[in-house]
Motif scaffolding. Structure first.
Motif, PDB file in Angstrom:
ATOM      1  N   UNK A 183       0.958  -1.129   0.075  1.00 36.69           N
ATOM      2  CA  UNK A 183       0.107   0.008  -0.138  1.00 36.69           C
ATOM      3  C   UNK A 183       0.846   1.089  -0.190  1.00 36.69           C
ATOM      4  N   UNK A 184       0.351   2.204  -0.703  1.00 33.23           N
ATOM      5  CA  UNK A 184       1.340   3.475  -0.939  1.00 33.23           C
ATOM      6  C   UNK A 184       0.488   4.580  -0.982  1.00 33.23           C
ATOM      7  N   UNK A 185       0.679   5.667  -0.607  1.00 30.75           N
ATOM      8  CA  UNK A 185       0.099   7.009  -0.573  1.00 30.75           C
ATOM      9  C   UNK A 185       1.188   8.122  -1.073  1.00 30.75           C
ATOM     10  N   UNK A 186       0.582   9.066  -1.969  1.00 35.19           N
ATOM     11  CA  UNK A 186       1.612  10.164  -2.461  1.00 35.19           C
ATOM     12  C   UNK A 186       0.678  11.401  -2.284  1.00 35.19           C
ATOM     13  N   UNK A 187       1.245  12.438  -1.990  1.00 33.26           N
ATOM     14  CA  UNK A 187       0.827  13.654  -1.520  1.00 33.26           C
ATOM     15  C   UNK A 187       1.747  14.943  -2.110  1.00 33.26           C
TER      16      UNK A 187
ATOM     17  N   UNK B 106       6.843  16.994  -2.607  1.00 32.91           N
ATOM     18  CA  UNK B 106       5.899  15.753  -2.513  1.00 32.91           C
ATOM     19  C   UNK B 106       6.530  14.965  -1.557  1.00 32.91           C
ATOM     20  N   UNK B 107       5.616  14.193  -1.124  1.00 37.47           N
ATOM     21  CA  UNK B 107       5.725  13.145   0.217  1.00 37.47           C
ATOM     22  C   UNK B 107       5.320  11.767  -0.212  1.00 37.47           C
ATOM     23  N   UNK B 108       5.980  10.585   0.001  1.00 36.38           N
ATOM     24  CA  UNK B 108       5.667   9.291  -0.430  1.00 36.38           C
ATOM     25  C   UNK B 108       5.524   8.380   0.729  1.00 36.38           C
ATOM     26  N   UNK B 109       4.655   7.718   1.149  1.00 39.08           N
ATOM     27  CA  UNK B 109       4.898   6.700   2.055  1.00 39.08           C
ATOM     28  C   UNK B 109       4.286   5.418   1.635  1.00 39.08           C
TER      29      UNK B 109
ATOM     30  N   UNK C  97      10.530  14.498  -1.442  1.00 34.46           N
ATOM     31  CA  UNK C  97      11.395  15.190  -2.527  1.00 34.46           C
ATOM     32  C   UNK C  97      10.952  16.820  -2.660  1.00 34.46           C
ATOM     33  N   UNK C  98      12.276  17.412  -2.718  1.00 42.31           N
ATOM     34  CA  UNK C  98      11.788  18.951  -2.633  1.00 42.31           C
ATOM     35  C   UNK C  98      12.915  19.512  -3.665  1.00 42.31           C
ATOM     36  N   UNK C  99      12.566  20.845  -3.932  1.00 44.51           N
ATOM     37  CA  UNK C  99      13.324  21.643  -4.715  1.00 44.51           C
ATOM     38  C   UNK C  99      13.662  23.215  -3.828  1.00 44.51           C
ATOM     39  N   UNK C 100      14.834  23.504  -4.181  1.00 49.65           N
ATOM     40  CA  UNK C 100      15.176  24.513  -3.137  1.00 49.65           C
ATOM     41  C   UNK C 100      16.121  25.416  -4.184  1.00 49.65           C
ATOM     42  N   UNK C 101      15.717  26.630  -4.497  1.00 51.62           N
ATOM     43  CA  UNK C 101      16.885  27.549  -5.113  1.00 51.62           C
ATOM     44  C   UNK C 101      17.851  26.619  -6.362  1.00 51.62           C
ATOM     45  N   UNK C 102      17.205  25.940  -7.141  1.00 50.64           N
ATOM     46  CA  UNK C 102      17.832  25.098  -8.060  1.00 50.64           C
ATOM     47  C   UNK C 102      18.250  23.879  -8.053  1.00 50.64           C
ATOM     48  N   UNK C 103      18.279  23.626  -6.594  1.00 48.38           N
ATOM     49  CA  UNK C 103      18.700  22.120  -6.158  1.00 48.38           C
ATOM     50  C   UNK C 103      17.591  21.092  -5.918  1.00 48.38           C
ATOM     51  N   UNK C 104      17.975  20.014  -6.322  1.00 49.94           N
ATOM     52  CA  UNK C 104      17.024  18.756  -6.083  1.00 49.94           C
ATOM     53  C   UNK C 104      17.298  18.273  -4.677  1.00 49.94           C
ATOM     54  N   UNK C 105      16.310  18.185  -3.947  1.00 49.24           N
ATOM     55  CA  UNK C 105      16.673  17.545  -2.573  1.00 49.24           C
ATOM     56  C   UNK C 105      15.939  16.174  -2.181  1.00 49.24           C
TER      57      UNK C 105
END
Length: 823
Positions: free
Chosen positions: A300-304, A311-314, A358-366
């Motif tokens: 089971x998985x959920x994405x928000x 975005x967040x995935x569990x 997953x995030x994005x901050x000032x051109x960086x993929x985090x």
């Protein structure tokens, strides 16, 4: 079909539902072809939500399509990535009927395994193989594998016991050969295998159900039902559920037989006049096709999607693997036959909870990702063969007054393991369009393995042995007294902890033409080992349980080091790429239970208390070419691997110890080549071929405790040459109808089963043939396939791990029917 063989570094796309093959970039990002149409944008290495595929395709209809990599938010053609790695995407896995570990391993010419059935394997890549770890001691004494296995973003590697995840609704399976230590850390010394699941898709409702039935020659019927449902709950929220229940029918018979110990076979048994021996009979365990297996599980998985930059995935997954019987046969008894006197079964269940941000901050993929794995294993194995091989068999089987009577010879193993693993990783990546690019991160991994191994010797209660219990001064998992008949047991805890910082940077010396990339991983590794090994005592000697054995309370083994990697890439044209790579890898060391105790034979030295990490240095030259208007694709790589301080396990109860031990026993060198050739013979017809060559030789020995094969001998469990050829035709009919057919063969030269001279046996080469065909009508897909059509007995692993030589082989000729409904 399962036996139409994929290839190392194979990259193919053909028309109309053709299996898609791909490669993976050096940083582990995936590049996968999409079957029969365009792809959606790729996920990052954190597998951000709502993106099921990881490539886009472009190119003419008549040529082999070009694949554009968009993993880790970086766009690059698969043919322009300077490391070749094989991957199978969702449709390829379905088209090839891949459902288990054995299914996908046999598609990879540079990959081999050594083991005795589902969930009981070690994996080897590019010839870096040693003796497979017996499951009877994998927890208490097994060394870590040298190939790292991942489920999504978490390493799930375990000694002697691969996590055999049922393959359904998978986004892809990736294999990265060669050292991956700079990005994947410990135990990725020979390579990395990654199983990556499909994630929730916010774009729409979808579901699929597949039913399968198989008929095996002289075996039981197999069947499976599996499916998934994907439900968007809002524009920024989706859930996905996966279920499966699969039964694999048996094909090995436990036939009627008897067992009588013999001093002519085991000189340690009494042979004085008047000695008598009881005979064991297995009539209560006789059964045809007794080695069935079942996989049952859910995911089971959920994405928000919080925002455009976050975005967040569990995900939570659970599986139960149950098997009965054994998956290796005794050639002295008969074809696909054994005689077993103690029940054999396995229950291997796990749960995994994982999360990714997953995030994005000032051109960086985090990316931040973490997971917790809880795996529980219960297994029983017939160990009666020890009576005719063990140096102490008479002590546990025969009376002590003359004339001696040797009682019930039946012996068995009841084992339980629990593995808990917690991992965390945080990393960042700069934009791909910069002249200087960087990926860097932090990694933490803690694994706790608890092993309870009970050895049941049926005669000991009648002989007067006291019930066995752990040494009271030891740090025990189970402090209780064991049942009557448990003459020996291990109560062992192992804890491994790794912290690491890593990074890889790339610099365009000449933009678009010449690129230098490099990086590495600095790690801190600690290993703990405590508990006890316990020997039952005769009641006449001691009535105090837990009075005999060995206690372990070893100081932590601490290791640290740096693992570098560097690659120079040259791209003279858009269709040619050449690269040179240097990389290193390692796997952790550990402790020996019998370390420090004098050997039985004074001519043999004392077993070392611990063994240290072994390591490799890898030198590689590779190329990728698209020729003749992309109708011919030829990729390959040459490599040399220097392997030092090889960890080798051995049980020598005559000269050394009654406990299995590991020593850094040898050095080796592997010179090899792996390549693939894809030819578009016509728009609907494509030829695929691949080969691997591994000249894996022992170059030196440094152990006087283990008697190894001579210097120059071939390393075990790896054929010098193996490869495959297959041909696929995809035809279009009117409307939404199409049909397909394919045939293939796999070839492997001979190999050897062990590095220890006393155990070394040649395993014959083999070839297998397969075919499949079917048609698609709208949302319905119908297929018939045949595997191992010549009913070949491949000698995959010759072993005597429970003291009776047997051969692990492939499934006999099998015909299958499969129906899929997409909704």
């Amino acid at each position: 079909m399962r036996s139409l063989y994929a290839t190392s570094a194979l990259t193919i796309v053909v028309l109309g539902g053709q299996p898609a093959w791909a490669q993976v970039a050096a940083d582990g990002s995936a590049a996968l072809a999409v079957e029969g149409g365009a792809a959606t944008p790729a996920a990052s290495t954190g597998d951000e939500v709502g993106k099921q595929t990881t490539a886009a395709t472009a190119g003419s209809q008549d040529g082999i399509e070009e694949i554009v990599v968009t993993a880790t938010k970086r766009n690059e053609s698969i043919q322009r990535v300077p490391v070749s790695v094989q991957a199978l995407d969702t449709k390829a896995l379905s088209n090839l009927n891949i459902t288990s570990f054995d299914d996908y391993v046999k598609y990879l010419p540079s990959v081999r395994s050594g083991g005795r059935g589902p969930g009981q394997n070690d994996v080897y890549i590019r010839g870096q193989a040693t003796d497979a770890v017996t499951v009877l001691l994998s927890g208490a004494q097994g060394s870590e594998p040298n190939v790292a296995m991942y489920l999504d973003e978490q390493p799930v590697t375990s000694p002697g016991r691969n996590l055999d995840v049922y393959v359904t609704d998978m986004a892809r399976i990736e294999v990265l050969p060669g050292p991956q230590g700079s990005l994947f850390g410990a135990s990725s010394m020979a390579g990395t295998v990654r199983l990556i699941t499909n994630k929730p898709d916010m774009s729409g409702l979808s579901a699929s159900v597949t039913g399968t039935a198989e008929f095996t020659k002289s075996g039981d019927m197999s069947n499976a039902v599996e499916g998934f449902v994907n439900v968007p709950l809002a524009d920024n929220l989706a859930v996905r559920g996966v279920f499966y229940s699969a039964h694999r029918g048996g094909y090995i018979d436990n036939v009627p037989g008897t067992y009588t110990p013999s001093p002519a076979v085991n000189s340690a048994l009494p042979s004085a006049p008047g000695t008598t021996y009881e005979t064991a009979n297995n009539s209560n365990l006789v059964q045809k096709n007794f080695n069935d297996a079942s996989y049952r599980g859910v995911r089971l998985s959920a994405a928000y999607k919080v925002s455009s930059d976050l975005d967040i995935l569990v995900t939570h997954a659970r599986q139960v693997l149950d098997t009965d019987g054994v998956f290796d046969y005794d050639p002295k008894v008969g074809d696909l036959e054994v005689t077993r006197f103690f029940p054999d079964f396995l229950r291997d269940k796990f749960s995994q909870t994982a999360w990714t941000v997953n995030g994005r901050l000032k051109g960086l993929d985090l990316v931040y990702t973490g997971a917790f794995l809880d795996r529980k294993i219960a297994q029983a194995v017939d160990y009666t063969g020890y009576t005719n091989t063990g140096a102490f068999a008479a002590y546990y089987t025969c009376t002590y007054t003359t004339p001696r009577r040797c009682l019930d010879p039946v012996k068995g193993y009841n084992g339980n393991q629990r593995i808990r693993r917690f991992t965390q990783e945080a990393r960042l990546s700069t934009p791909q369009d910069l002249r200087v690019r960087l990926t860097a991160g932090l990694f933490y991994d803690r694994t706790k393995l608890e092993a309870l191994d009970d050895y049941v010797y049926e005669a000991t209660p009648q002989l007067g042995f006291a019930r066995n219990a752990p040494i009271t001064a030891a740090r025990n998992i189970d402090p209780g007294t064991r049942p009557a008949g448990v003459a020996f047991f291990n109560d062992i805890t192992r804890i491994g902890e790794q912290k690491a910082i890593y990074g890889e940077a790339a610099f365009d010396i000449v933009p678009g033409k010449l690129i230098l990339s490099g990086g590495g991983r600095y790690y801190w590794q600690t290993t703990e080992f405590y508990g006890s090994s316990n020997f039952a005592n005769l009641g006449t000697d001691s009535t105090v349980p837990g009075a005999g054995g060995r206690i372990y309370n070893r100081p932590k083994l601490r290791e640290k080091g740096f693992v570098p990697k560097a690659t120079l890439t040259f791209k003279p044209t858009a269709r040619l790429l050449f690269y040179a790579t240097y990389s290193e890898g390692f796997r952790p060391g550990g402790f020996n239970r019998g370390g420090g105790a004098p050997s039985f034979n004074p001519a043999y030295p004392t077993v070392p208390v611990n063994y240290v990490s072994d390591s490799v240095k890898n030198y590689e030259l590779g190329f990728k070419t698209d020729l003749f208007d992309r109708k011919v694709r030829f990729n390959g790589s040459f490599y040399r691997v220097d392997w030092r301080n090889i960890q080798v396990s051995r049980l020598d109860t005559v000269n050394v110890s009654n406990l299995t031990f590991i020593d850094n026993a040898a050095n080796a060198r592997i010179n090899g080549f792996e390549g693939d050739l894809t030819v578009k013979l016509a728009p609907p017809l494509t030829l695929f071929s691949a080969v691997s060559y591994n000249d894996a030789k022992l170059t030196g020995t440094q152990s006087t405790v283990i008697e190894l094969a001579p210097v120059g001998s071939q390393l075990p469990l790896t054929p010098k040459i193996q490869g495959n050829v297959r041909l696929r035709y995809d035809g279009l009919l009117e409307g939404d109808r199409s049909w397909f057919a394919q045939v293939g063969t796999q070839l492997a030269a001979h190999s050897y089963n062990s590095l220890a001279s006393a155990l070394r046996v040649r395993q014959d080469g083999y070839s297998t043939f397969d075919a499949s065909g079917g048609f698609v009508v709208g949302k319905y897909r119908f297929e018939i396939y045949g595997e191992n059509l010549t009913d070949t007995r491949a000698q995959l692993f010759y072993n005597n791990q429970d003291q009776i030589p047997r051969i692990t082989t492939n499934r006999p000729r099998t015909i299958g029917l499969k129906v899929t409904v997409d909704m």
